[in-house]
Design a protein around this motif. Structure first.
Motif, PDB file in Angstrom:
ATOM      1  N   UNK A  34      37.591  -5.702 -41.587  1.00 21.40           N
ATOM      2  CA  UNK A  34      37.713  -4.019 -41.222  1.00 21.40           C
ATOM      3  C   UNK A  34      37.308  -3.358 -40.046  1.00 21.40           C
ATOM      4  N   UNK A  35      37.836  -2.353 -39.672  1.00 24.92           N
ATOM      5  CA  UNK A  35      37.044  -1.995 -38.736  1.00 24.92           C
ATOM      6  C   UNK A  35      36.284  -0.706 -39.752  1.00 24.92           C
ATOM      7  N   UNK A  36      35.132  -0.047 -39.723  1.00 21.38           N
ATOM      8  CA  UNK A  36      34.261   0.542 -39.894  1.00 21.38           C
ATOM      9  C   UNK A  36      34.050   1.958 -39.880  1.00 21.38           C
ATOM     10  N   UNK A  37      35.099   2.613 -39.174  1.00 23.55           N
ATOM     11  CA  UNK A  37      34.966   4.230 -39.049  1.00 23.55           C
ATOM     12  C   UNK A  37      34.382   5.333 -39.094  1.00 23.55           C
ATOM     13  N   UNK A  38      33.291   4.725 -40.464  1.00 23.43           N
ATOM     14  CA  UNK A  38      32.595   6.168 -41.230  1.00 23.43           C
ATOM     15  C   UNK A  38      31.500   5.770 -40.088  1.00 23.43           C
ATOM     16  N   UNK A  39      30.457   6.771 -40.117  1.00 28.09           N
ATOM     17  CA  UNK A  39      29.406   7.136 -39.498  1.00 28.09           C
ATOM     18  C   UNK A  39      30.062   6.796 -37.702  1.00 28.09           C
ATOM     19  N   UNK A  40      30.908   8.185 -37.438  1.00 27.90           N
ATOM     20  CA  UNK A  40      31.511   7.737 -36.005  1.00 27.90           C
ATOM     21  C   UNK A  40      31.477   6.137 -35.636  1.00 27.90           C
ATOM     22  N   UNK A  41      31.315   4.847 -36.141  1.00 29.49           N
ATOM     23  CA  UNK A  41      31.426   3.930 -35.997  1.00 29.49           C
ATOM     24  C   UNK A  41      29.853   2.477 -35.961  1.00 29.49           C
ATOM     25  N   UNK A  42      29.398   3.560 -36.394  1.00 28.21           N
ATOM     26  CA  UNK A  42      27.752   2.968 -35.661  1.00 28.21           C
ATOM     27  C   UNK A  42      27.512   1.665 -36.584  1.00 28.21           C
TER      28      UNK A  42
END
Lengths: 329, 329
Positions: A34-42
Motif C-alpha cells: 500500500x502507498x502510505x500517503x501520511x506525513x507527505x509520503x515520507x
C-alpha cells in the motif's frame, strides 16, 4: 550476461507495484504494497526498501542479486537528480526521492514519470516490440502519454513532454478540463470523458439501452458504452465514433510530427480492444500522411499493470554504468 | 582545436548554397551555384566538388583545410546511407548521393532533409541558441518543420518526422492540400495559404485596401496581407488573426507533446516579424499548458538563407569520428 535482477517500482496513489526483473525483462517475482500517503509520503522509501529485503528473503536471495532500482512516479520530476517537485496523489513536495531511496537500499536509483516508464515497458517487452520510435497513449481516468524517439524518452525542456491528454481537440466550446483549459482530448477520450458524453447525451436518447444502465447503476461507464455499441446500440456507437474521431485526429497529427513505428494504446479504456482499435485506426488513416500511416502500427498495450515495473527495470538497465548493460533493446 | 573547415551544402531546386564553416559555426566563405536539374540531376555532385575546389583555390587553401561535408536536400532520404529515394524538385530518384559525392571529393559526407538541417542551423547559431529541445517551423511556399529532441533530429521510423505542414487544422470542410488530404495547416499558414485566404475573402470585403492591390498587381501576397493589417485594414487583420489562431493551436498542441525550449519560426512569412509573432504567441499561450508555455520561447529565425549551410556544417561536425568534434552544442 549476469543473472542479476533489476528492481522495478511503480508508485501509484493507492498501491506501489514492485518486481524483480531479469536482464531479459522477465518478471522473476512481483508484489504490491500500500502507498502510505501520511506525513507527505515520507515513509515510502523505507517501505520500498523493507519490501525489497522481505521479498529477497522469501526467495532465498541476498542483496548481491540486485543491480539497480528503476522507479516510475506521477508528478513533476527532475530526472537527472530524481527530485520530485510535486506528486499530488502521493503527497511528495520537494522530495529528494532518488537520494533517500539510494541511502535506504544501497542501490543506484533512476526515476522517471510513470507514463514515460509505462511507455518504456511496452517498448521493451510489450506491444512496442522494441520499436525505438514509439508513441504510448494511456486512456484511463485521464489521458496520459509517453513519446520515445531514437530509443530515448522525450522529456522536453521541463519534463512536460508526452502530456498529450492536454492537446486541444475542440478549440471553441469544449468542456472544462482539470488543467484549466477547455476541449482537451482528456475531456473526450478518457474513461471519465466517455462516461460524461454518455450521461449528458442520454437526455436526447431515451431509446438507448444506456438509459436503463444509468437508472439501475446510477452511472454509465466507458465499458458500458463500448459494450452497448458492440451490441448495436446506435447512440453508444455514435459516442464511440466521436471519441475515435477526436482521438484519431490528435494521434495522427502527432504522428505526422514524430513518425512513430508503433502507437500503443493502453489504460482501462483500451480494454475495449477492437471496439476501439478499428474505428480509431480508420480515423487515424484519414488524417495521417499516407507514408506516416504506412510506417505506423496502432496496437493495444499488452503488459497491462506490469508495464510500469518492467519499464522501470528498463530504466535501471539503460542507466547502468556496467558494460554488460548495453543501450540496445 | 583544429582550424579546419566544414563544407555546408544546401541543395534547392534552383540554386545550391554552399559555405566553408569553422568549428565554431562561423561562415568563412559562402557562394551559390545553379542547380543543374538536367539528366535527373546526375551532374550535381560533380558541380559541388568543382565549386569546392574553385573556392579553395580562390582562398589560397588546400584540400587539407576541409574535414567533412554536410548536406541538406529536399525529398525522401535514408540518412544512414545518404541515399535519396526521391527529390522531385531536383530530379534525383534512387540516387546514392553520399556515395557519389564522397568519391568526387574524397571527403566524408552526411546527408539529411533540408528542413531538419535548417533546424540544426538555428539550434547551433541562430534563434535556437543552443537549445537541445527545439521546434522549427518554416512558413514558405509550403509549411515545413524540424524537431530536435535531446539535441538530435527526430527522424521517425521512415524519415517523415517534422512534416508539420500536414497536421490537420480543419478536420471538416478544409481546402485541398497538395498531399491529398484537406485542411492541412499548410493550406492556411503558408505564403500560398495566406494569399488564398485574402483572394477568396476579398469578394466579401471590397472595402479592404487589398482589393486595389489585387486589381493593380493581379495578386495579393502574404506580405501585402501583413502590411495592410499593420496599417489598420480590418479584413487583413482578420486573416492574420485566423492564421495565428490555427498555427498557434497546431504549435501549442505539438508543444504539449514535445515540450520544446525554443520554437523558431522561419521562412518568407516570418519576415512579418512582430506582426506575426505577437498574435501567434497569444494563441499559443491560450492552447499550451501553462508549464509548457513557461518553458517555451517563440522566436523568429535569425539565420535567414544561411540556416541551411550552417546546419549542414553542424551535421558534418556531429557526424565526425574525430575526438575533437564533440557532440555538444
Amino acid at each position: 550476461m549476469t543473472n542479476k535482477w533489476y528492481v522495478g517500482v511503480d508508485v501509484g496513489g493507492t498501491t506501489i507495484k514492485m518486481a524483480f526483473v531479469t536482464e531479459n525483462g522477465e518478471i522473476a517475482a512481483k508484489w504490491e504494497i500500500p502507498t502510505n500517503t501520511e506525513e507527505q509520503g515520507i515513509q515510502i522509501p523505507k517501505d520500498i526498501a523493507a519490501a525489497i529485503r522481505l521479498n529477497l528473503d522469501q526467495l532465498g536471495e541476498s542483496e548481491q542479486k540486485l543491480s539497480a532500482i528503476g522507479l516510475g512516479a506521477p508528478g513533476f520530476i527532475e530526472m537527472e537528480t530524481g527530485f520530485i517537485y510535486k506528486a499530488v496523489n502521493i503527497g511528495w513536495t520537494d522530495f529528494p526521492l532518488k537520494e533517500i531511496l539510494e541511502k535506504e537500499t544501497g542501490l543506484r536509483v533512476t526515476v522517471d514519470n510513470d507514463a514515460n516508464v509505462a511507455a518504456l515497458g511496452e517498448m521493451w517487452k510489450g506491444a512496442g516490440d522494441g520499436a525505438s520510435d514509439l508513441l504510448c497513449v494511456t486512456l484511463g481516468t485521464g489521458v496520459g502519454g509517453g513519446i520515445i524517439s531514437n530509443g530515448k524518452i522525450v522529456h522536453g525542456v521541463n519534463g512536460m513532454a508526452g502530456e498529450i491528454g492536454h492537446i486541444t481537440a475542440i478549440a471553441d466550446g469544449g468542456v472544462s478540463c482539470n488543467c484549466g483549459k477547455t476541449g482537451c482530448i482528456e475531456t473526450i477520450a478518457s474513461a471519465t470523458g466517455i462516461a460524461r458524453l454518455a450521461e449528458t447525451g442520454l437526455v436526447q436518447h431515451p431509446e438507448s439501452k444506456l438509459q436503463s444502465i444509468l437508472v439501475s447503476d446510477g452511472e454509465v461507464t466507458a465499458k458500458d458504452v463500448f459494450e452497448a455499441a458492440e451490441a448495436g446500440d446506435s447512440f453508444a456507437a455514435e459516442i464511440v465514433e466521436k471519441v475515435s474521431f477526436h482521438l484519431g485526429l490528435v494521434v495522427a497529427n502527432l504522428a505526422n510530427s514524430i513518425n512513430p513505428k508503433k502507437i500503443v494504446i493502453g489504460g482501462g479504456v483500451s480494454k475495449a480492444g477492437d471496439g476501439l482499435l478499428t474505428p480509431l485506426t480508420t480515423q487515424f488513416n484519414r488524417f495521417a500522411l499516407p507514408r506516416v500511416a504506412e510506417g505506423a502500427e496502432i496496437e493495444i498495450a499488452t503488459l497491462g499493470n506490469d508495464a510500469g515495473v518492467i519499464g522501470a527495470a528498463w530504466l535501471a538497465k539503460i542507466s547502468s554504468p556496467s558494460p554488460l548493460n548495453k543501450h540496445t533493446v
